[in-house]
Design an enzyme around this catalytic site. Structure first.
Site, short mmCIF file in Angstrom:
data_model
loop_
_atom_site.label_atom_id
_atom_site.label_comp_id
_atom_site.label_asym_id
_atom_site.label_seq_id
_atom_site.Cartn_x
_atom_site.Cartn_y
_atom_site.Cartn_z
N GLU A 152 0.82 -1.20 0.00
CA GLU A 152 0.00 0.00 0.00
C GLU A 152 0.85 1.25 0.00
O GLU A 152 1.97 1.25 0.55
CB GLU A 152 -0.93 0.07 1.21
CG GLU A 152 -2.34 -0.44 0.98
CD GLU A 152 -2.44 -1.92 1.22
OE1 GLU A 152 -3.42 -2.53 0.76
OE2 GLU A 152 -1.53 -2.48 1.86
N THR A 153 0.29 2.28 -0.59
CA THR A 153 0.77 3.64 -0.43
C THR A 153 -0.34 4.42 0.26
O THR A 153 -1.50 4.40 -0.19
CB THR A 153 1.09 4.29 -1.79
OG1 THR A 153 2.17 3.57 -2.41
CG2 THR A 153 1.51 5.74 -1.62
#
Length: 264
Positions: free
Chosen positions: A47-48
């Protein structure tokens, strides 16, 4: 050319190159969703997280996998809190807010961990088990459950969790739900692995959000309100879980890996 600050953090670990990597981008204002997705795809991490502090002092947060925006992500929330606390050491508590899960209070603990308050997402037993779930794991589970995020496949022991192989095409057909396999641990209260071919990739290294379901499940089985968990991926991670009245508290450590700038 505009530039954005980015940090990459190893979450749920005290050792670099283990736990789960998350990129954190703190913004003054939201970018277009398509641009945030492009950045997350370019990063190619689980994830970002993108964070914007609003006028009320709440940190609005959004999470993107390489494939899509995600409703709820624990390790990138932990990484985001780590970044914000490091930027202002006087802070001891912050509040995140996400559209799908509401407010997520986060605080520093006395033992050097960061504790997140999650909604209780205890799973419920399945009355009908999808055929793709039955045939999607190389080792047969002893029980099946489900919550808002994933199917839960309970295996006989930790060895089975570590050895099980997913049939990714079958599990992908279960989307938008993912699949977590879990069992009692040998040196931990419970262990797990998390497969998400429909939403992010093959196997997530450490999934904080699913412990909002795992901790209540194993807490009831073991008769405990405080549990120590291990996500037994190749990178591995350790999660400290505590059951409240209506919340599940998940704590972990973080290690900084990279600080840089994105040119857009």
């Amino acid at each position: 050319m505009p530039e954005l600050n980015i940090q990459i953090v190893d979450a749920f670990t005290t050792r670099q190159f283990s736990g789960n990597q998350a990129a954190v981008v703190v913004l003054d204002a939201w970018l277009a969703p398509e641009l945030m997705q492009s950045i997350a795809s370019e990063n190619n991490l689980s994830e970002t997280a993108f964070v914007v502090r609003n006028a009320a002092g709440i940190h609005e947060i959004r999470w993107f996998s390489p494939l899509k925006e995600i409703d709820f992500c624990g390790h990138a929330t932990l990484a985001s809190a780590f970044v914000i606390f490091a930027a202002d050491p006087a802070l001891s508590e912050i509040v995140f807010e996400a559209r799908a899960v509401g407010r997520l209070p986060v605080r520093k603990t006395g033992n050097g961990l960061i504790e997140m308050a999650f909604p209780n997402r205890a799973p419920q037993p399945l009355t009908e088990v999808p055929e793709a779930l039955r045939r999607g794991l190389s080792i047969a589970p002893v029980a099946y459950l489900k919550n808002q995020q994933a199917y839960f496949a309970v295996l006989a022991d930790e060895a089975a969790v570590r050895q099980v192989e997913p049939d990714l095409e079958r599990l992908k057909s279960l989307g938008p739900l993912d699949v977590v396999v879990t069992a009692r641990g040998d040196g931990f209260d419970f262990v797990s692995r998390y497969f998400w071919p429909a939403n992010g990739g093959v196997e997530d290294p450490v999934t904080g959000s699913i412990h909002a379901g795992l901790a209540p499940y194993w807490g009831a089985i073991l008769g405990k309100r405080e549990l120590l968990a291990c996500q037994a991926s190749r990178r591995s991670g350790v999660l400290h879980c505590r059951l409240g009245e209506d919340s599940v508290f998940v704590s972990g450590a973080c290690v900084s890996y990279l600080k840089g700038r994105i040119s857009i």
